[in-house]
Design an enzyme around this catalytic site. Structure first.
Site, PDB file in Angstrom:
ATOM      1  N   LYS A   1      25.168  60.885  85.997  1.00 42.62           N
ATOM      2  CA  LYS A   1      25.400  61.890  87.038  1.00 42.62           C
ATOM      3  C   LYS A   1      25.052  63.284  86.502  1.00 42.62           C
ATOM      4  CE  LYS A   1      30.128  62.953  85.965  1.00 42.62           C
ATOM      5  NZ  LYS A   1      31.462  63.293  86.229  1.00 42.62           N
TER       6      LYS A   1
ATOM      7  N   LYS B   1      28.319  69.171  84.414  1.00 45.83           N
ATOM      8  CA  LYS B   1      28.456  70.491  83.805  1.00 45.83           C
ATOM      9  C   LYS B   1      28.412  70.407  82.288  1.00 45.83           C
ATOM     10  CE  LYS B   1      32.112  71.602  86.763  1.00 45.83           C
ATOM     11  NZ  LYS B   1      33.407  72.202  87.005  1.00 45.83           N
TER      12      LYS B   1
ATOM     13  N   LYS C   1      35.303  61.487  78.475  1.00 48.83           N
ATOM     14  CA  LYS C   1      35.520  62.823  77.916  1.00 48.83           C
ATOM     15  C   LYS C   1      36.182  62.766  76.551  1.00 48.83           C
ATOM     16  CE  LYS C   1      35.550  65.615  82.086  1.00 48.83           C
ATOM     17  NZ  LYS C   1      36.250  66.647  82.864  1.00 48.83           N
TER      18      LYS C   1
HETATM   19  P1  TYM Z   1      34.972  69.022  88.899  1.00 49.85           P
HETATM   20  O1  TYM Z   1      35.292  70.444  88.635  1.00 49.85           O
HETATM   21  O2  TYM Z   1      34.385  68.216  87.786  1.00 49.85           O
HETATM   22  O3  TYM Z   1      33.953  68.904  90.119  1.00 49.85           O
HETATM   23  C1  TYM Z   1      34.190  69.530  91.372  1.00 49.85           C
HETATM   24  C2  TYM Z   1      33.737  68.595  92.491  1.00 49.85           C
HETATM   25  O4  TYM Z   1      32.333  68.276  92.352  1.00 49.85           O
HETATM   26  C3  TYM Z   1      32.149  66.864  92.418  1.00 49.85           C
HETATM   27  N1  TYM Z   1      30.997  66.489  91.578  1.00 49.85           N
HETATM   28  C4  TYM Z   1      29.911  65.856  92.029  1.00 49.85           C
HETATM   29  N2  TYM Z   1      29.564  65.408  93.244  1.00 49.85           N
HETATM   30  C5  TYM Z   1      28.357  64.798  93.368  1.00 49.85           C
HETATM   31  N3  TYM Z   1      27.488  64.623  92.344  1.00 49.85           N
HETATM   32  C6  TYM Z   1      27.790  65.059  91.091  1.00 49.85           C
HETATM   33  N4  TYM Z   1      26.939  64.885  90.086  1.00 49.85           N
HETATM   34  C7  TYM Z   1      29.050  65.702  90.895  1.00 49.85           C
HETATM   35  N5  TYM Z   1      29.673  66.232  89.814  1.00 49.85           N
HETATM   36  C8  TYM Z   1      30.861  66.709  90.253  1.00 49.85           C
HETATM   37  C9  TYM Z   1      33.445  66.288  91.898  1.00 49.85           C
HETATM   38  O5  TYM Z   1      33.634  64.951  92.328  1.00 49.85           O
HETATM   39  C10 TYM Z   1      34.467  67.234  92.483  1.00 49.85           C
HETATM   40  O6  TYM Z   1      34.778  66.865  93.813  1.00 49.85           O
HETATM   41  N6  TYM Z   1      39.362  66.642  88.649  1.00 49.85           N
HETATM   42  C11 TYM Z   1      38.528  67.473  89.493  1.00 49.85           C
HETATM   43  C12 TYM Z   1      39.197  68.754  89.932  1.00 49.85           C
HETATM   44  C13 TYM Z   1      40.523  68.569  90.599  1.00 49.85           C
HETATM   45  C14 TYM Z   1      40.748  68.090  91.915  1.00 49.85           C
HETATM   46  C15 TYM Z   1      42.150  68.139  92.103  1.00 49.85           C
HETATM   47  C16 TYM Z   1      39.904  67.646  92.927  1.00 49.85           C
HETATM   48  C17 TYM Z   1      41.733  68.859  90.056  1.00 49.85           C
HETATM   49  N7  TYM Z   1      42.719  68.612  90.980  1.00 49.85           N
HETATM   50  C18 TYM Z   1      42.729  67.728  93.293  1.00 49.85           C
HETATM   51  C19 TYM Z   1      40.492  67.240  94.126  1.00 49.85           C
HETATM   52  C20 TYM Z   1      41.888  67.278  94.298  1.00 49.85           C
HETATM   53  C21 TYM Z   1      37.290  67.856  88.710  1.00 49.85           C
HETATM   54  O7  TYM Z   1      37.285  67.875  87.517  1.00 49.85           O
HETATM   55  O8  TYM Z   1      36.244  68.270  89.500  1.00 49.85           O
END
Ligand code: TYM
Length: 325
Positions: A194, A197, A112
């Site tokens: 992957k 977004k 990022k």
């Molecule tokens: P974020 O918002 O990027 O994504 C949310 C969830 O979706 C999963 N994900 C995927 N799973 C499978 N294939 C994909 N291509 C894919 N893209 C995204 C992510 O693994 C995530 O589970 N840092 C985290 C948010 C967060 C969080 C936390 C999660 C902040 N605090 C505490 C768990 C516990 C994030 O940016 O997710």
């Protein structure tokens, strides 16, 4: 006492089917056996520039998405991260025991931050500490996430263990819950990447609110591999990815999927996949429209109150152990 789950997603960009299959689907399923906290992590969102009005709207829209996916506010706590100030407070304490070296190893920062640490925001660098704080505040047992969050989870575990060792047993050390299928759904345009977004090319992602026509077009245009046969085969990552999506949206076993497509061509497979994805998202898309802002606010206020009461207990303990209070 039932075991605790914590997870969250960022209110940035449009959620895609990777977020659904890698995370949300499991959040919903885990509600039966666990006490769950599902957070909208808006403080994480500003680690990259956001337009304020857009962020505000996306925060409520994400609550709609959680509910429409089946997160049940009667059983689970749904809340906005910034409504619980303890997240930022604990993050400060944890930042004092985290090490530069361990943050520098985080691959997501490198991605990022586009490899330019001099220009990257400090919040982007310390982001995994805030994530650890989210998780540790609730004495979480299990964290359902996609594969891309695994390294952040390891840091959360390391910080919990370090704090416990230095100041006495305070935090539960959380375990990741990463699904066997769907932990890393790939881009429809490049199966090495992957689904994301932040991908500039919308053709690579199936967004949760895409209409039937758009979904069908994206799947028809999805890249495939050379070779024939619709099979789970990691040496043919594009077809493998599409078949995983098919398996997860239809809830069939891997064997049933393979048997179903035996002898069929890619074209036929894509037609059936598009229909299956459209059918899978249809009830979800209808439910998304059901929640008005007042109902959402009520649910989120109730969630925040419950979350604050849990979080303040842990933070109080942390402050007393560190001699702050
Ligand atoms: P974020 O918002 O990027 O994504 C949310 C969830 O979706 C999963 N994900 C995927 N799973 C499978 N294939 C994909 N291509 C894919 N893209 C995204 C992510 O693994 C995530 O589970 N840092 C985290 C948010 C967060 C969080 C936390 C999660 C902040 N605090 C505490 C768990 C516990 C994030 O940016 O997710």
């Amino acid at each position: 006492m039932s075991k605790r789950i914590f997870s969250g997603a960022q209110p940035t960009g449009q959620l895609h089917i990777g977020n659904y299959l890698g995370a949300l689907k499991n959040w919903v399923a885990l509600q039966d056996a666990y006490e769950c906290f599902y957070c909208i992590v808006n403080l994480h969102a500003i680690t990259l520039p956001q337009e304020p009005a857009t962020l505000k709207k996306a925060t409520l829209d994400l609550a709609r998405i959680y509910l429409a996916a089946g997160v049940d506010p009667e059983r689970s706590t749904i809340f906005i991260q910034s409504d619980v100030p303890q997240h930022a407070e604990l993050a400060w304490v944890l930042s004092c025991i985290a090490r530069m070296g361990e943050l520098e190893r985080m691959t997501q920062f490198k991605d990022k931050g586009k490899g330019n640490a001099e220009r990257a925001g400090v919040g982007l660098f310390t982001y995994p500490i805030l994530m650890a704080s989210d998780i540790l505040l609730y004495q979480t047992d299990l964290v359902p996430v996609g594969q891309d969050q695994k390294q952040h989870l390891e840091l959360s575990r390391d910080l919990a263990e370090r704090f416990n060792r230095d100041y006495g047993e305070t935090f539960k050390v959380p375990e990741p819950y990463i699904p066997k299928a769907g932990a890393s759904i790939k881009s429809l345009q490049d199966a090495e990447k992957k689904m994301s977004k932040s991908d500039e090319n919308p053709a690579g992602s199936i967004f949760l609110l895409d209409d039937a026509d758009t979904i069908t077009k994206k799947i028809k245009r999805a890249v495939t591999d050379s070779g024939v046969g619709v099979e789970f085969d990691e040496t043919r990552p594009a077809i493998n990815n599409l078949l995983i999506i098919y398996q997860l949206v239809t809830d069939k076993t891997a064997d049933e999927c393979v048997a179903h497509f035996e002898g069929k061509m890619y074209g036929q497979f894509k037609t059936e996949l598009a229909e299956a994805v459209v059918e899978f998202l249809r009830p979800f898309q209808e439910r998304v429209k059901q929640y008005d802002d007042t109902t959402l606010r009520e649910i989120l206020d109730r969630g925040a109150e419950r979350a604050r009461s849990e979080a303040s207990r842990t933070l109080k303990d942390v402050y007393s152990r560190t001699g702050i209070n």
